[in-house]
Design an enzyme around this catalytic site. Structure first.
Site, PDB file in Angstrom:
ATOM      1  N   SER A  84       1.406   0.719  -3.360  1.00 21.52           N
ATOM      2  CA  SER A  84       2.516  -0.062  -2.822  1.00 21.52           C
ATOM      3  C   SER A  84       2.186  -1.555  -2.869  1.00 21.52           C
ATOM      4  CB  SER A  84       2.833   0.429  -1.406  1.00 21.52           C
ATOM      5  OG  SER A  84       4.120   0.051  -1.003  1.00 21.52           O
ATOM      6  N   HIS A 235       6.163   8.603  -0.638  1.00 20.33           N
ATOM      7  CA  HIS A 235       5.627   7.292  -0.997  1.00 20.33           C
ATOM      8  C   HIS A 235       4.107   7.249  -0.855  1.00 20.33           C
ATOM      9  CE1 HIS A 235       5.466   3.033  -1.662  1.00 20.33           C
ATOM     10  NE2 HIS A 235       5.110   2.753  -0.424  1.00 20.33           N
TER      11      HIS A 235
END
Length: 256
Positions: A84, A235
């Site tokens: 991320s 995620h």
């Protein structure tokens, strides 16, 4: 900025970069497995973990932090894994210093600009008055009014610690991170020519951060890039499917 880090293992140097509101501790279990083949650097990015706090939180600054660490450790080339926000830092570093990167793994993020996210999380965290709370349970009770997902809750609570004044505090710099959320969402700058180091993008099959349409931009920036999706992972791909993630990434890093 001298980043906090610890290293483990032997072999080529492998820098691991966490995401927003995370820390190097998020990667302890997988990092120990990677340390069977590499010298793993568990790194706290600026404004996170045990690294210094700063009002500046841009990818240019975070890339410079990595360069300072690589130079201090006398490393000519490194392997990179970034999740991320850490993936954006890794890409920024690779574009700014391509001669220093042998291979790179970008986890569930693409080079594009994103909408500003996590403002709601920052605002929920601000509701915790750290001058008044006396226990971790009190903090959890406050956060639970707005955060129902247990994994998110535990992820955030890992950042709580008792400071020298015996008060609870966040390891991350909440004020700076909230102020700089727009910078965190920024696109990775386009290189003057496609970079040639091998790059692996690993996306969560259930996440909505990387789409098939992103492949055009990715290939314009990285000529030797591949995208792999891990089914049933969100995620936090490495946390949801650690064994699948490890096999894919370890094979990629080891292959000639």
């Amino acid at each position: 900025m001298k980043l906090a880090f610890r290293k483990l293992g032997n072999g080529k140097p492998l820098f691991i970069l966490h995401g927003l509101f995370g820390s190097a501790d998020n990667w302890q279990t997988l990092g120990k497995k990677f340390a069977e083949n590499f010298t793993v650097y568990f790194i706290d990015q600026r404004n996170h973990g045990r690294s210094p706090h700063s009002p500046e939180h841009t990818y240019a600054a975070m890339s410079n932090d990595l360069l300072e660490l690589a130079d201090a450790e006398k490393l000519d080339k490194i392997l990179l894994i970034g999740h991320s926000m850490g993936g954006k830092t890794a890409m920024q570093f690779a574009i700014t210093h391509p001669e220093r990167v042998e291979k790179m793994v970008v986890v569930d993020i693409s080079p594009k600009k994103y909408p500003i996210t996590n403002l709601d999380i920052a605002e929920v965290l601000e509701k915790v008055n750290l001058n008044e709370v006396k226990s971790r349970k009190e903090v959890e009770d406050i956060l639970s009014k707005d955060i129902s997902d247990l994994n998110t809750m535990q992820f955030l609570l890992k950042n709580l610690y008792w400071d020298d004044d015996q008060k609870l505090a966040w390891r991350f710099n909440l004020a700076s991170l909230k102020t700089n959320l727009a910078s965190v969402a920024e696109a990775t700058p386009m290189p003057s020519a496609p970079l040639q180091m091998p790059v692996l993008f690993v996306k969560g099959g259930k996440a909505d951060y990387v789409f098939n349409a992103d492949s055009k931009l990715i290939n314009e920036m990285f000529s030797d890039a591949n995208i792999v999706s891990i089914p049933d992972a969100g995620h936090w791909v490495h946390a949801d499917k650690p064994q699948e993630f490890y096999v894919i990434v370890n094979n990629f890093l080891l292959e000639n």
